[in-house]
Design an enzyme around this catalytic site. Structure first.
Site, PDB file in Angstrom:
ATOM      1  N   ARG A  17      45.257  36.076  47.439  1.00 14.82           N
ATOM      2  CA  ARG A  17      46.708  36.256  47.337  1.00 14.82           C
ATOM      3  C   ARG A  17      47.016  37.732  47.508  1.00 14.82           C
ATOM      4  O   ARG A  17      46.108  38.558  47.577  1.00 14.82           O
ATOM      5  CB  ARG A  17      47.200  35.797  45.953  1.00 14.82           C
ATOM      6  CG  ARG A  17      46.559  36.585  44.819  1.00 14.82           C
ATOM      7  CD  ARG A  17      47.129  36.272  43.468  1.00 14.82           C
ATOM      8  NE  ARG A  17      46.209  36.594  42.400  1.00 14.82           N
ATOM      9  CZ  ARG A  17      45.921  37.827  41.997  1.00 14.82           C
ATOM     10  NH1 ARG A  17      46.519  38.848  42.582  1.00 14.82           N
ATOM     11  NH2 ARG A  17      45.048  38.044  41.049  1.00 14.82           N
ATOM     12  N   HIS A  21      41.016  43.042  30.513  1.00 15.39           N
ATOM     13  CA  HIS A  21      41.048  42.443  31.853  1.00 15.39           C
ATOM     14  C   HIS A  21      42.453  42.377  32.439  1.00 15.39           C
ATOM     15  O   HIS A  21      42.708  41.631  33.364  1.00 15.39           O
ATOM     16  CB  HIS A  21      40.414  41.043  31.855  1.00 15.39           C
ATOM     17  CG  HIS A  21      38.981  41.083  31.424  1.00 15.39           C
ATOM     18  ND1 HIS A  21      38.027  41.780  32.124  1.00 15.39           N
ATOM     19  CD2 HIS A  21      38.367  40.579  30.332  1.00 15.39           C
ATOM     20  CE1 HIS A  21      36.876  41.683  31.480  1.00 15.39           C
ATOM     21  NE2 HIS A  21      37.055  40.967  30.393  1.00 15.39           N
ATOM     22  N   GLU A  71      24.183  37.241  36.360  1.00 12.08           N
ATOM     23  CA  GLU A  71      24.127  38.450  37.189  1.00 12.08           C
ATOM     24  C   GLU A  71      23.502  39.581  36.384  1.00 12.08           C
ATOM     25  O   GLU A  71      23.604  39.599  35.157  1.00 12.08           O
ATOM     26  CB  GLU A  71      25.552  38.909  37.575  1.00 12.08           C
ATOM     27  CG  GLU A  71      26.240  38.091  38.612  1.00 12.08           C
ATOM     28  CD  GLU A  71      27.621  38.659  38.959  1.00 12.08           C
ATOM     29  OE1 GLU A  71      28.121  39.514  38.204  1.00 12.08           O
ATOM     30  OE2 GLU A  71      28.190  38.233  39.973  1.00 12.08           O
ATOM     31  N   LYS A  89      33.111  30.977  42.126  1.00  8.58           N
ATOM     32  CA  LYS A  89      32.357  32.231  42.277  1.00  8.58           C
ATOM     33  C   LYS A  89      30.954  31.973  42.819  1.00  8.58           C
ATOM     34  O   LYS A  89      30.384  32.810  43.515  1.00  8.58           O
ATOM     35  CB  LYS A  89      32.268  32.946  40.923  1.00  8.58           C
ATOM     36  CG  LYS A  89      33.614  33.177  40.230  1.00  8.58           C
ATOM     37  CD  LYS A  89      34.653  33.794  41.146  1.00  8.58           C
ATOM     38  CE  LYS A  89      36.039  33.755  40.539  1.00  8.58           C
ATOM     39  NZ  LYS A  89      37.106  33.926  41.527  1.00  8.58           N
TER      40      LYS A  89
HETATM   41  C1  MV4 Z   1      30.768  42.300  35.704  1.00  7.83           C
HETATM   42  C2  MV4 Z   1      30.659  43.497  34.953  1.00  7.83           C
HETATM   43  C3  MV4 Z   1      29.411  44.105  34.882  1.00  7.83           C
HETATM   44  N1  MV4 Z   1      28.336  43.540  35.481  1.00  7.83           N
HETATM   45  N2  MV4 Z   1      29.675  41.766  36.282  1.00  7.83           N
HETATM   46  C4  MV4 Z   1      35.294  41.326  34.548  1.00  7.83           C
HETATM   47  C5  MV4 Z   1      36.264  40.366  35.157  1.00  7.83           C
HETATM   48  C6  MV4 Z   1      35.655  39.873  36.389  1.00  7.83           C
HETATM   49  N3  MV4 Z   1      36.458  40.293  37.538  1.00  7.83           N
HETATM   50  C7  MV4 Z   1      34.304  40.463  36.498  1.00  7.83           C
HETATM   51  N4  MV4 Z   1      34.195  41.433  35.423  1.00  7.83           N
HETATM   52  C8  MV4 Z   1      33.048  42.137  35.238  1.00  7.83           C
HETATM   53  N5  MV4 Z   1      31.949  41.654  35.833  1.00  7.83           N
HETATM   54  C9  MV4 Z   1      28.493  42.383  36.164  1.00  7.83           C
HETATM   55  N6  MV4 Z   1      27.405  41.837  36.758  1.00  7.83           N
HETATM   56  C10 MV4 Z   1      31.808  44.019  34.349  1.00  7.83           C
HETATM   57  C11 MV4 Z   1      32.985  43.329  34.469  1.00  7.83           C
HETATM   58  C12 MV4 Z   1      34.131  43.883  33.787  1.00  7.83           C
HETATM   59  C13 MV4 Z   1      35.181  44.371  34.522  1.00  7.83           C
HETATM   60  C14 MV4 Z   1      35.150  44.285  35.910  1.00  7.83           C
HETATM   61  C15 MV4 Z   1      36.239  44.789  36.607  1.00  7.83           C
HETATM   62  C16 MV4 Z   1      37.317  45.358  35.931  1.00  7.83           C
HETATM   63  C17 MV4 Z   1      37.335  45.405  34.566  1.00  7.83           C
HETATM   64  C18 MV4 Z   1      36.271  44.915  33.832  1.00  7.83           C
HETATM   65  C19 MV4 Z   1      36.277  44.964  32.443  1.00  7.83           C
HETATM   66  C20 MV4 Z   1      35.231  44.469  31.758  1.00  7.83           C
HETATM   67  C21 MV4 Z   1      34.139  43.918  32.427  1.00  7.83           C
END
Ligand code: MV4
Length: 499
Positions: free
Chosen positions: A283, A221, A186, A102
């Protein structure tokens, strides 16, 4: 099954591999050739690169499609395929590597001028550095494992006092889970939407975007329901996000199908929504059917053609979006037992069909659902000219769907589709947790239980066929609009009939 079906539609013979517990799985039954590769444990079978390549050699396979899980984003596997002279249907190992970390991905975005969540694009070395960064971008902040993804190794920190212990916890979880303790910071986006953009690139320099998918309905998730297009993305935002996604793909010299994930914040007043690059999935995604339905494209056909060296048969201007599609992920999980996996024998299977319904399923009566792998059984997709019709069709299809012998989450979708916030498209990544909490706090919904019992008993409830009341003119006549005529014809809902 998804890839096998595309192969057969293209006149390509399909060779599959299976583990001991998958001997009776549908893909084994439908393939042209099926090879056992070992015990149930993925490390003994579906993650075993040597065994899979040995089958490719013995079968004379020209190419390998990795599917969605297991080795699908494994750069070593992509490289090993190339070294063995077998075409990997997906991006190059180098493109996977570029997007696998990442922080490396964020550095590539910085170079490409792609907006990403404010924070560091390298791991933080000390608590002091973390405190300085957090002070600069403001709390709350999100600590993330550079080698992570899918939410593992993440820590939300609201105040500076929590930072030191959260950083240590994130670092040790990252080391344990990914063998890499790099953690970056972040700005936390509170209750974001998760919107992802489908991209497709051939090996001749053409990269296009195929529209976005709203993936905010997740539980721990794990995506549960996805839809396309996103209810909050208009044509202008789609173009801007699509162009950024194409820049991301080009920055990684990406080829084949990929998905660029964004977080979208929802500012209080209705000012311009911001979207931030989150990560790229190298993917095909499980939820790709909703994109296929609104664009009319078959993404697996296109993946195979790209891998065979063909040029994309269309340009960006040819991609058009029509209608609305919503996908329900049918899992073998028990909603009344914390969604724990529910393996076992499928004793009865009644599947929906009809207008606007697609069912990508690997279930059959008599199949023993194993406990060993991801509990995804099928994907039920409803398509309509607009979101309302897609919801109506999916609701109708769910009332036709019955799986006996194991528990599934089918009942969850009936609740989601009739939820007022869902109907109003008030979605964010916290939606499902809030809805499930409301259900837990509410007494058991006996009506739904009666409904399921009635369906299970195959009871045919004659809907009170309400005739248009006398005051109504014939539809479409004079003063009334069609909607009014239809609304006055609405039949008693199944629930009222059951009462
Ligand atoms: C975040 C966020 C809020 N702020 N980053 C969760 C898994 C990964 N794909 C990144 N995720 C998140 N990153 C920042 N800076 C909230 C999440 C997150 C989330 C993101 C997408 C779909 C579902 C989620 C569930 C919880 C937290």
């Amino acid at each position: 099954m998804r890839v096998l079906r595309a192969c057969h539609e293209m006149g390509i013979a399909a060779v599959v591999v299976y583990s001991d517990v998958d001997r009776a799985a549908l893909h084994v039954r439908k393939a042209d050739e099926a090879y056992p590769i070992g015990a149930a444990a993925a490390s003994e079978s579906y993650l075993n690169i040597d065994k899979i390549l040995d089958v490719a050699r013995r079968s004379g396979a020209d190419a390998i499609h990795p599917g969605y899980g297991f080795l699908s984003e494994n750069a070593k596997f992509a490289q090993a395929c190339g070294d063995a002279g077998v075409k990997f249907i997906g991006p190059t190992a180098a493109a996977m590597d570029a997007m696998g970390s990442k922080t490396r991905a964020r550095q590539a975005m910085e170079r490409a001028g792609v907006p990403f969540v404010p924070g560091t694009s390298r791991g933080v070395e000390s608590t002091k550095e973390a405190e300085q960064v957090a002070g600069r971008i403001g709390y709350p902040v999100m600590l993330k494992a550079a080698a992570g993804g899918g939410g593992k190794g993440m820590r939300l920190v609201h105040v500076s006092e929590q930072l030191k212990s959260a950083l240590e916890a994130a670092r040790s979880e990252a080391e344990r889970s990914f063998g890499d303790s790099e953690v970056y910071i972040e700005k936390a986006i509170i209750n974001p939407r998760h919107i992802e953009m489908q991209v497709l690139a051939d090996e001749h320099g053409t990269t296009v975007y195929l529209g976005e998918r709203e993936c905010s309905l997740q539980r721990r998730h794990q995506k549960v329901l996805e839809e396309a297009p996103s209810p909050i993305v208009d044509a202008d935002m789609r173009r801007r996000m699509g162009e950024v996604a194409v820049r991301v793909a080009q920055a990684a010299a990406y080829t084949n199908a990929g998905t660029v994930e964004f977080l979208v914040d929802q500012p209080e007043n209705d000012q311009q929504k911001n979207f931030y690059f989150l990560e790229m999935n190298t993917r095909l995604q499980v939820e790709h059917p909703v994109t296929e339905l609104i664009t009319g494209l078959d993404l697996v056909h296109l993946q195979i053609r790209i891998a065979a060296g063909e040029k994309l048969p269309f340009r960006q201007d040819d991609v058009s979006i029509r209608g609305h599609a919503i996908e329900c992920r049918i899992y073998a999980e028990d909603p009344d037992n914390n969604y724990f996996p529910s393996p076992g024998k499928i004793s009865l299977l009644q599947e929906p069909s009809g207008p606007g319904i697609r069912l990508d399923s690997s279930m059959y009566e008599g199949w023993n659902v194993p406990i060993d792998y991801d509990p995804l059984l099928a994907k039920l997709i409803g398509y309509g000219t607009d979101r309302e019709q897609a919801i109506a069709r999916l609701t109708r299809a769910l009332s036709e769907y019955f799986v006996g012998g194991i528990k599934t989450n089918i009942s969850l979708f009936r609740r989601i589709l009739r939820d007022a916030d869902f109907g109003a498209a008030k979605l964010d990544t916290g939606f499902l947790d809030r809805m499930l909490k409301r259900i837990e706090d509410k007494p058991n919904d006996s009506r739904a239980a009666a409904e399921v019992a009635a369906i299970a008993a195959g009871m045919f409830v004659a809907l009170g066929a309400a005739t248009p009341d006398a005051s109504n003119d014939a539809p479409g006549s004079g003063s009334r609009t069609a909607d009014n005529a239809v609304s006055s014809w609405k039949t008693a809902s199944r629930r009222e009939a059951l009462r």
